[in-house]
Design a protein around this motif. Structure first.
Motif, PDB file in Angstrom:
ATOM      1  N   TYR A   1       0.937  13.268   6.776  1.00  0.00           N
ATOM      2  CA  TYR A   1       1.939  12.706   7.677  1.00  0.00           C
ATOM      3  C   TYR A   1       2.489  13.761   8.633  1.00  0.00           C
ATOM      4  O   TYR A   1       2.737  13.491   9.804  1.00  0.00           O
TER       5      TYR A   1
ATOM      6  N   THR B   1       5.800   4.284   6.152  1.00  0.00           N
ATOM      7  CA  THR B   1       5.818   5.711   5.847  1.00  0.00           C
ATOM      8  C   THR B   1       5.757   6.592   7.100  1.00  0.00           C
ATOM      9  O   THR B   1       6.673   7.359   7.372  1.00  0.00           O
TER      10      THR B   1
ATOM     11  N   LYS C   1      -1.247  -9.247  11.960  1.00  0.00           N
ATOM     12  CA  LYS C   1      -2.400  -8.377  12.152  1.00  0.00           C
ATOM     13  C   LYS C   1      -2.216  -7.555  13.416  1.00  0.00           C
ATOM     14  O   LYS C   1      -1.845  -8.098  14.459  1.00  0.00           O
ATOM     15  N   ALA C   2      -2.524  -6.280  13.321  1.00  0.00           N
ATOM     16  CA  ALA C   2      -2.386  -5.400  14.473  1.00  0.00           C
ATOM     17  C   ALA C   2      -3.147  -5.955  15.677  1.00  0.00           C
ATOM     18  O   ALA C   2      -2.649  -5.947  16.807  1.00  0.00           O
ATOM     19  N   GLU C   3      -4.364  -6.479  15.416  1.00  0.00           N
ATOM     20  CA  GLU C   3      -5.216  -6.962  16.512  1.00  0.00           C
ATOM     21  C   GLU C   3      -4.702  -8.270  17.106  1.00  0.00           C
ATOM     22  O   GLU C   3      -5.224  -8.744  18.098  1.00  0.00           O
TER      23      GLU C   3
ATOM     24  N   GLY D   1       1.957  -0.155   6.715  1.00  0.00           N
ATOM     25  CA  GLY D   1       2.298  -0.234   5.292  1.00  0.00           C
ATOM     26  C   GLY D   1       3.797  -0.378   5.113  1.00  0.00           C
ATOM     27  O   GLY D   1       4.444  -1.195   5.771  1.00  0.00           O
TER      28      GLY D   1
ATOM     29  N   TYR E   1      -0.773  -0.688  11.388  1.00  0.00           N
ATOM     30  CA  TYR E   1      -1.180  -0.619   9.975  1.00  0.00           C
ATOM     31  C   TYR E   1      -0.171   0.277   9.244  1.00  0.00           C
ATOM     32  O   TYR E   1      -0.540   1.254   8.607  1.00  0.00           O
TER      33      TYR E   1
ATOM     34  N   PHE F   1       0.847  -1.191   0.000  1.00  0.00           N
ATOM     35  CA  PHE F   1       0.000   0.000   0.000  1.00  0.00           C
ATOM     36  C   PHE F   1       0.884   1.244   0.000  1.00  0.00           C
ATOM     37  O   PHE F   1       1.876   1.324   0.716  1.00  0.00           O
TER      38      PHE F   1
ATOM     39  N   GLU G   1       2.328  -4.464  10.391  1.00  0.00           N
ATOM     40  CA  GLU G   1       1.680  -4.485   9.081  1.00  0.00           C
ATOM     41  C   GLU G   1       1.413  -5.930   8.664  1.00  0.00           C
ATOM     42  O   GLU G   1       2.240  -6.808   8.884  1.00  0.00           O
ATOM     43  N   VAL G   2       0.266  -6.160   8.011  1.00  0.00           N
ATOM     44  CA  VAL G   2      -0.138  -7.539   7.691  1.00  0.00           C
ATOM     45  C   VAL G   2       0.438  -8.066   6.373  1.00  0.00           C
ATOM     46  O   VAL G   2       0.658  -9.267   6.236  1.00  0.00           O
ATOM     47  N   VAL G   3       0.704  -7.206   5.393  1.00  0.00           N
ATOM     48  CA  VAL G   3       1.204  -7.696   4.101  1.00  0.00           C
ATOM     49  C   VAL G   3       2.726  -7.890   4.173  1.00  0.00           C
ATOM     50  O   VAL G   3       3.472  -6.926   4.381  1.00  0.00           O
TER      51      VAL G   3
ATOM     52  N   ASP H   1      -3.668   3.572  11.472  1.00  0.00           N
ATOM     53  CA  ASP H   1      -4.083   4.037  10.139  1.00  0.00           C
ATOM     54  C   ASP H   1      -4.732   2.863   9.403  1.00  0.00           C
ATOM     55  O   ASP H   1      -4.206   2.347   8.426  1.00  0.00           O
TER      56      ASP H   1
ATOM     57  N   GLN I   1       0.121   5.615  -0.281  1.00  0.00           N
ATOM     58  CA  GLN I   1      -0.889   6.669  -0.478  1.00  0.00           C
ATOM     59  C   GLN I   1      -0.855   7.185  -1.908  1.00  0.00           C
ATOM     60  O   GLN I   1       0.222   7.379  -2.466  1.00  0.00           O
TER      61      GLN I   1
HETATM   62  N1  SAH Z   1       0.168   3.987   7.252  1.00  0.00           N
HETATM   63  C1  SAH Z   1       0.425   3.469   5.932  1.00  0.00           C
HETATM   64  C2  SAH Z   1      -0.591   2.406   5.450  1.00  0.00           C
HETATM   65  C3  SAH Z   1      -2.033   2.734   5.629  1.00  0.00           C
HETATM   66  S1  SAH Z   1      -3.157   1.738   4.689  1.00  0.00           S
HETATM   67  C4  SAH Z   1       0.515   4.581   4.920  1.00  0.00           C
HETATM   68  O1  SAH Z   1       0.050   5.681   5.173  1.00  0.00           O
HETATM   69  O2  SAH Z   1       1.094   4.360   3.862  1.00  0.00           O
HETATM   70  C5  SAH Z   1      -3.557   0.450   5.760  1.00  0.00           C
HETATM   71  C6  SAH Z   1      -2.533  -0.641   5.856  1.00  0.00           C
HETATM   72  O3  SAH Z   1      -3.009  -1.598   6.786  1.00  0.00           O
HETATM   73  C7  SAH Z   1      -2.255  -1.406   4.560  1.00  0.00           C
HETATM   74  O4  SAH Z   1      -0.878  -1.452   4.357  1.00  0.00           O
HETATM   75  C8  SAH Z   1      -2.808  -2.812   4.851  1.00  0.00           C
HETATM   76  O5  SAH Z   1      -2.061  -3.822   4.230  1.00  0.00           O
HETATM   77  C9  SAH Z   1      -2.688  -2.908   6.350  1.00  0.00           C
HETATM   78  N2  SAH Z   1      -3.596  -3.783   7.069  1.00  0.00           N
HETATM   79  C10 SAH Z   1      -4.860  -4.147   6.763  1.00  0.00           C
HETATM   80  N3  SAH Z   1      -5.400  -4.886   7.740  1.00  0.00           N
HETATM   81  C11 SAH Z   1      -4.469  -4.991   8.719  1.00  0.00           C
HETATM   82  C12 SAH Z   1      -4.435  -5.626   9.995  1.00  0.00           C
HETATM   83  N4  SAH Z   1      -5.485  -6.279  10.462  1.00  0.00           N
HETATM   84  N5  SAH Z   1      -3.320  -5.519  10.721  1.00  0.00           N
HETATM   85  C13 SAH Z   1      -2.234  -4.833  10.265  1.00  0.00           C
HETATM   86  N6  SAH Z   1      -2.207  -4.228   9.065  1.00  0.00           N
HETATM   87  C14 SAH Z   1      -3.309  -4.299   8.299  1.00  0.00           C
END
Ligand code: SAH
Length: 469
Positions: free
Chosen positions: A302, A325, A368-370, A322, A320, A290, A341-343, A397, A292
């Motif tokens: 930011y 950033t 996963k954050a959670e 990404g 979250y 991801f 970050e999950v990905v 985010d 922006q």
């Molecule tokens: N803060 C970053 C990304 C924000 S978008 C930026 O501004 O660039 C949200 C991000 O959360 C994405 O990268 C997505 O892959 C990630 N995401 C989605 N579900 C999530 C989860 N459950 N736990 C952690 N990350 C997650």
């Protein structure tokens, strides 16, 4: 009121999806593409008991806030919803939407919102024809076929999956069109079939293009329903001629799904990522990560997040995150940052980005954050003889659905002085703000940032702090 009724209507309000709203004898009518202040002729297409949906037949008296759309496809395309509204009005609409949600869903008192909400950050100064266009660094075009069997690329007609050909989007960059036409010509010449959703046949599904505004680097990623693209060496040869071409990849997606990207990326030319800057931080960006879409507004977003977090030697979680950033912006302000970050590919980008910028006070976790944060919290307590983990600041985010309750609970348990919430959906932001307000936090600052001119979407940053006991 009945279906097919034709009547005159004055538009007096706007709905959450940008549609105009008017009333005829107490009956509420929603009209796509109508602007507050328009007097129109409308035709009722769908009638419910107390409300209905009408089509805009004719504009009888245009609203003073109506402007000519820059893109001839504006009404057909699902991408822009409010291109015919002056930019000033768009900003007013977005500000009102954010405030409305925080008040109604979040339960934040109006007087408090009056005091704490700063005016929306618009994009006026990069104006083109009085409103900002050509701001997107990323484009995703679906590929299909016309009646004659020629490959086409364009956009989905609002809420459907039929593709309307259009390779020049007024939100994207100029080079998008050249790349798309080159790919379509190649497909025609070498008889490479576009993907057909219904039959689950054919090869090319989508074209993803990314452009680094600062570095001028270009990434092209073809999403294919195959492991290989026939004659790819020919296509690569042609694309590589374009100045700035840096990365050409295939993304394999063989699933029957409307999720655009699959998990697998294959490099076919150049490197797997492009680099770009936000402020003075350099980022590498992979196809699956991801990033922006509006770099001008992102920097402002930011900076606001960092201002709310506050500089200094603090422990900060960036959930979250990404490609890291916001984390790196914070780390530059001397914060000790933990990103989640999950990905997996994004986490890899994030780690490389820290290295690329010589930043050491940051660490990234994949998951996963959670799950990651609650596990960290529990583990910490076990390994520190009952002492509880603490954070000075937690930044979140999340995607549109907002945060899971499990995560919010742990955040509260960690007793941060500040919570900075960056949100792309003010309805879920408001829901989560309500949860936090009921558990010892108060919203003390907030500001909308228009990342997506001409669409109904808006980003919001909110600062919540711990209430005095
Ligand atoms: N803060 C970053 C990304 C924000 S978008 C930026 O501004 O660039 C949200 C991000 O959360 C994405 O990268 C997505 O892959 C990630 N995401 C989605 N579900 C999530 C989860 N459950 N736990 C952690 N990350 C997650």
């Amino acid at each position: 009121m009945q279906k097919n009724d034709i009547f005159n209507l004055e538009i007096t309000d706007i709905g959450v999806n940008g549609e105009g709203i008017g009333k005829v004898e107490g009956y509420t009518v929603f009209v796509k593409d109508a602007v507050i202040g328009d007097v129109i002729e409308a035709k009722l297409m769908k009638a419910k008991k107390n409300y209905g949906y009408a089509r805009l037949v004719k504009i009888l008296t245009p609203s003073p806030d109506r402007v000519a759309p820059v893109c001839p496809m504006a009404r057909k395309c699902g991408g822009c919803q409010i291109q015919e509204m002056s930019y000033k009005k768009q900003l007013e609409f977005k500000e009102k939407k954010v405030r409305g949600n925080l008040a109604r869903i979040g339960g934040v008192p109006e007087e408090l919102l009056d005091r704490i909400m700063a005016p929306i950050v618009g994009m006026e100064e990069s104006a083109y024809l009085g409103a900002p266009f050509y701001y997107r660094n990323k484009a995703q075009f679906p590929v299909g076929e016309d009646k004659e069997g020629n490959p086409i690329a364009g956009f989905y007609a609002g809420r459907t999956h039929s593709i309307i050909p259009n390779t020049s989007c007024a939100l994207g960059v100029e080079v998008d069109e050249r790349i798309l036409n080159l790919i379509l010509d190649f497909m025609k010449e070498y008889k490479i079939k576009p993907y057909n959703e219904t039959a689950h046949e054919g090869i090319v599904r989508h074209v993803l293009i990314r452009y680094g505004f600062r570095t001028k680097e270009i990434m092209v990623c073809l999403v294919v329903n195959a492991e290989k693209l026939p004659h790819s060496e020919i296509l690569v040869g042609r694309l590589a001629e374009i100045e700035g071409m840096t990365s050409i990849t295939l993304n394999v997606n063989k699933d029957r799904t409307n999720v655009i990207l699959g998990d697998k990326v294959k490099l076919i030319w150049g490197q797997e990522y492009i680099t770009d800057y936000i402020g003075n931080v350099k980022y590498q960006i992979s196809p699956l990560s991801f990033y922006q879409v509006n770099p001008v507004q992102t920097e402002r977003l930011y900076r606001l997040a960092v201002e709310y977090a506050g500089a200094g030697e603090k422990t900060v979680w960036d959930l979250y995150c990404g490609i890291g950033t916001i984390s790196l912006f914070l780390a530059k302000e001397r914060c000790r940052v933990y990103g989640v970050e999950v990905v997996p590919q994004a986490v890899e980008d994030a780690r490389n980005n820290a290295r690329l910028n010589g930043i050491e006070n940051v660490e990234f976790f994949a998951g996963k954050a959670e799950e990651v944060l609650p596990e960290y919290y529990e583990e910490y307590e076990k390994s520190h003889g009952g002492e509880k983990a603490h954070a000075d600041v937690i930044v979140v985010d999340p995607p549109r659905k907002g945060c899971e309750e499990e995560l919010l609970r742990t955040m509260v348990d960690m007793r941060p002085e500040r919570i900075v919430y960056v949100s792309c959906d003010s309805a879920t932001l408001a829901r989560d703000v309500k949860y936090l307000r009921e558990r010892g936090y108060e919203m003390v600052e907030g500001r909308a940032v228009d990342q997506f001119p001409h669409t109904v979407h808006v980003e919001t940053v909110a600062l919540l702090t711990k209430k005095a006991q």
